[in-house]
Design a protein around this motif. Structure first.
Motif, PDB file in Angstrom:
ATOM      1  N   TYR A  69       0.832  -1.206   0.000  1.00 30.48           N
ATOM      2  CA  TYR A  69       0.000   0.000   0.000  1.00 30.48           C
ATOM      3  C   TYR A  69       0.865   1.254   0.000  1.00 30.48           C
ATOM      4  O   TYR A  69       2.010   1.225   0.440  1.00 30.48           O
ATOM      5  N   TRP A  70       0.266   2.308  -0.492  1.00 32.07           N
ATOM      6  CA  TRP A  70       0.864   3.637  -0.472  1.00 32.07           C
ATOM      7  C   TRP A  70       0.011   4.562   0.392  1.00 32.07           C
ATOM      8  O   TRP A  70      -1.209   4.403   0.472  1.00 32.07           O
ATOM      9  N   SER A  71       0.627   5.567   0.983  1.00 24.34           N
ATOM     10  CA  SER A  71      -0.108   6.716   1.494  1.00 24.34           C
ATOM     11  C   SER A  71      -0.391   7.604   0.299  1.00 24.34           C
ATOM     12  O   SER A  71       0.415   7.690  -0.640  1.00 24.34           O
ATOM     13  N   LEU A  72      -1.519   8.261   0.340  1.00 24.68           N
ATOM     14  CA  LEU A  72      -1.968   9.079  -0.778  1.00 24.68           C
ATOM     15  C   LEU A  72      -2.159  10.509  -0.297  1.00 24.68           C
ATOM     16  O   LEU A  72      -2.900  10.750   0.658  1.00 24.68           O
ATOM     17  N   ASP A  73      -1.473  11.433  -0.948  1.00 24.36           N
ATOM     18  CA  ASP A  73      -1.581  12.853  -0.605  1.00 24.36           C
ATOM     19  C   ASP A  73      -2.101  13.644  -1.798  1.00 24.36           C
ATOM     20  O   ASP A  73      -1.806  13.309  -2.954  1.00 24.36           O
ATOM     21  N   GLU A  74      -2.838  14.701  -1.498  1.00 23.89           N
ATOM     22  CA  GLU A  74      -3.249  15.644  -2.535  1.00 23.89           C
ATOM     23  C   GLU A  74      -2.034  16.494  -2.881  1.00 23.89           C
ATOM     24  O   GLU A  74      -1.396  17.075  -1.986  1.00 23.89           O
ATOM     25  N   LYS A  75      -1.690  16.538  -4.141  1.00 23.36           N
ATOM     26  CA  LYS A  75      -0.470  17.225  -4.563  1.00 23.36           C
ATOM     27  C   LYS A  75      -0.517  18.722  -4.236  1.00 23.36           C
ATOM     28  O   LYS A  75       0.442  19.281  -3.706  1.00 23.36           O
ATOM     29  N   ALA A  76      -1.634  19.381  -4.533  1.00 22.79           N
ATOM     30  CA  ALA A  76      -1.721  20.834  -4.363  1.00 22.79           C
ATOM     31  C   ALA A  76      -1.609  21.266  -2.907  1.00 22.79           C
ATOM     32  O   ALA A  76      -0.932  22.254  -2.598  1.00 22.79           O
ATOM     33  N   SER A  77      -2.256  20.534  -1.999  1.00 22.91           N
ATOM     34  CA  SER A  77      -2.303  20.962  -0.594  1.00 22.91           C
ATOM     35  C   SER A  77      -1.348  20.184   0.307  1.00 22.91           C
ATOM     36  O   SER A  77      -1.053  20.625   1.415  1.00 22.91           O
ATOM     37  N   GLY A  78      -0.924  18.990  -0.130  1.00 20.72           N
ATOM     38  CA  GLY A  78      -0.112  18.127   0.712  1.00 20.72           C
ATOM     39  C   GLY A  78      -0.927  17.355   1.738  1.00 20.72           C
ATOM     40  O   GLY A  78      -0.380  16.616   2.552  1.00 20.72           O
ATOM     41  N   GLU A  79      -2.258  17.517   1.708  1.00 26.26           N
ATOM     42  CA  GLU A  79      -3.117  16.836   2.678  1.00 26.26           C
ATOM     43  C   GLU A  79      -3.172  15.338   2.419  1.00 26.26           C
ATOM     44  O   GLU A  79      -3.204  14.893   1.278  1.00 26.26           O
ATOM     45  N   PHE A  80      -3.228  14.575   3.520  1.00 29.88           N
ATOM     46  CA  PHE A  80      -3.378  13.126   3.453  1.00 29.88           C
ATOM     47  C   PHE A  80      -4.788  12.809   2.965  1.00 29.88           C
ATOM     48  O   PHE A  80      -5.776  13.266   3.533  1.00 29.88           O
ATOM     49  N   VAL A  81      -4.883  11.996   1.909  1.00 29.91           N
ATOM     50  CA  VAL A  81      -6.167  11.633   1.314  1.00 29.91           C
ATOM     51  C   VAL A  81      -6.591  10.232   1.747  1.00 29.91           C
ATOM     52  O   VAL A  81      -7.769   9.971   1.972  1.00 29.91           O
ATOM     53  N   GLY A  82      -5.629   9.303   1.843  1.00 27.04           N
ATOM     54  CA  GLY A  82      -5.993   7.947   2.219  1.00 27.04           C
ATOM     55  C   GLY A  82      -4.872   6.955   1.972  1.00 27.04           C
ATOM     56  O   GLY A  82      -3.714   7.330   1.805  1.00 27.04           O
ATOM     57  N   LEU A  83      -5.255   5.682   1.944  1.00 23.89           N
ATOM     58  CA  LEU A  83      -4.348   4.575   1.658  1.00 23.89           C
ATOM     59  C   LEU A  83      -4.856   3.841   0.426  1.00 23.89           C
ATOM     60  O   LEU A  83      -6.058   3.619   0.290  1.00 23.89           O
ATOM     61  N   VAL A  84      -3.931   3.463  -0.456  1.00 26.44           N
ATOM     62  CA  VAL A  84      -4.293   2.745  -1.680  1.00 26.44           C
ATOM     63  C   VAL A  84      -3.225   1.702  -1.976  1.00 26.44           C
ATOM     64  O   VAL A  84      -2.078   1.858  -1.578  1.00 26.44           O
ATOM     65  N   GLY A  85      -3.604   0.640  -2.671  1.00 28.52           N
ATOM     66  CA  GLY A  85      -2.591  -0.308  -3.085  1.00 28.52           C
ATOM     67  C   GLY A  85      -3.080  -1.730  -3.174  1.00 28.52           C
ATOM     68  O   GLY A  85      -4.270  -1.994  -3.381  1.00 28.52           O
ATOM     69  N   PHE A  86      -2.141  -2.646  -2.995  1.00 28.86           N
ATOM     70  CA  PHE A  86      -2.389  -4.082  -3.097  1.00 28.86           C
ATOM     71  C   PHE A  86      -1.917  -4.766  -1.826  1.00 28.86           C
ATOM     72  O   PHE A  86      -0.958  -4.325  -1.195  1.00 28.86           O
ATOM     73  N   ALA A  87      -2.567  -5.867  -1.491  1.00 25.15           N
ATOM     74  CA  ALA A  87      -2.157  -6.659  -0.335  1.00 25.15           C
ATOM     75  C   ALA A  87      -2.524  -8.114  -0.575  1.00 25.15           C
ATOM     76  O   ALA A  87      -3.348  -8.424  -1.438  1.00 25.15           O
ATOM     77  N   ASP A  88      -1.894  -8.976   0.181  1.00 27.96           N
ATOM     78  CA  ASP A  88      -2.321 -10.363   0.278  1.00 27.96           C
ATOM     79  C   ASP A  88      -2.660 -10.573   1.743  1.00 27.96           C
ATOM     80  O   ASP A  88      -1.772 -10.680   2.580  1.00 27.96           O
ATOM     81  N   PHE A  89      -3.953 -10.583   2.049  1.00 39.03           N
ATOM     82  CA  PHE A  89      -4.409 -10.707   3.427  1.00 39.03           C
ATOM     83  C   PHE A  89      -4.519 -12.162   3.885  1.00 39.03           C
ATOM     84  O   PHE A  89      -4.876 -12.413   5.025  1.00 39.03           O
ATOM     85  N   ARG A  90      -4.231 -13.114   2.979  1.00 36.16           N
ATOM     86  CA  ARG A  90      -4.365 -14.540   3.309  1.00 36.16           C
ATOM     87  C   ARG A  90      -5.715 -14.802   3.971  1.00 36.16           C
ATOM     88  O   ARG A  90      -5.828 -15.422   5.022  1.00 36.16           O
ATOM     89  N   ARG A  91      -6.753 -14.311   3.318  1.00 39.12           N
ATOM     90  CA  ARG A  91      -8.108 -14.447   3.854  1.00 39.12           C
ATOM     91  C   ARG A  91      -8.518 -15.914   3.942  1.00 39.12           C
ATOM     92  O   ARG A  91      -8.236 -16.694   3.048  1.00 39.12           O
TER      93      ARG A  91
END
Length: 176
Positions: A69-91
């Motif tokens: 996963y990555w942290s996601l920031d808004e480029k213009a403001s630098g504000e934290f937007v969320g988390l995005v990406g891939f995982a293997d949760f071994r569900r």
């Protein structure tokens, strides 16, 4: 094959995908403790300990799986937007829904409806296509989560099965 011990920095037109750090704890917890934000991703607000585990689990997948996963920031403001990406949760369930990279995201509700989900997830899919070509990726989405279903469709995900996950009807999607 390129190895990634941490998330590589990716920039889109409006967003920055970057390494997750301990400094992300407060905004991550704000997202995961808000009932509105988690309505379709588990349904129950998380505790501070659960938020911390999300951070360490998300960041820790990179050196083991060569994605995460990555942290996601808004480029213009630098504000934290969320988390995005891939995982293997071994569900444990649904049966057979494990070991392939599972794409996902959690965005702060303040940023919903601005196209950030699509933009960020497109960057994730493009990265996966470049560094893990031909790799099947999966996701699970509740049928009532129309915005996420639309994002998945735009990215080429298709429903392959309906299932029950912890008492909730979900759709299993794949992108091959």
């Amino acid at each position: 094959m390129t190895r990634f011990a941490i998330a590589p920095r990716i920039e889109t037109e409006r967003l920055v995908l970057r390494e997750i750090t301990a400094a992300d704890f407060e905004p991550v917890h704000r997202i995961w403790s808000d009932p509105e934000n988690v309505r379709f991703i588990g349904g129950e607000p998380g505790t501070p300990m659960q938020s911390w585990r999300r951070i360490t689990n998300s960041a820790g997948q990179w050196p083991i799986l060569n994605y995460g996963y990555w942290s996601l920031d808004e480029k213009a403001s630098g504000e934290f937007v969320g988390l995005v990406g891939f995982a293997d949760f071994r569900r444990d369930s649904p049966k057979g829904f494990s070991t392939d990279p599972e794409i996902g995201y959690a965005l702060d509700k303040r940023f919903h409806g601005q196209g950030y989900g699509t933009e960020a997830m497109r960057a994730c899919v493009d990265w996966m296509d470049e560094y893990h070509p031909g790799k099947r990726t999966i996701c699970m989405i509740e049928p009532a989560n129309i915005p996420s279903l639309k994002i998945a469709e735009r990215l080429g995900y298709e429903v392959y099965e309906k299932a029950d996950f912890e008492g909730v009807e979900i759709l299993l999607l794949e992108r091959v």
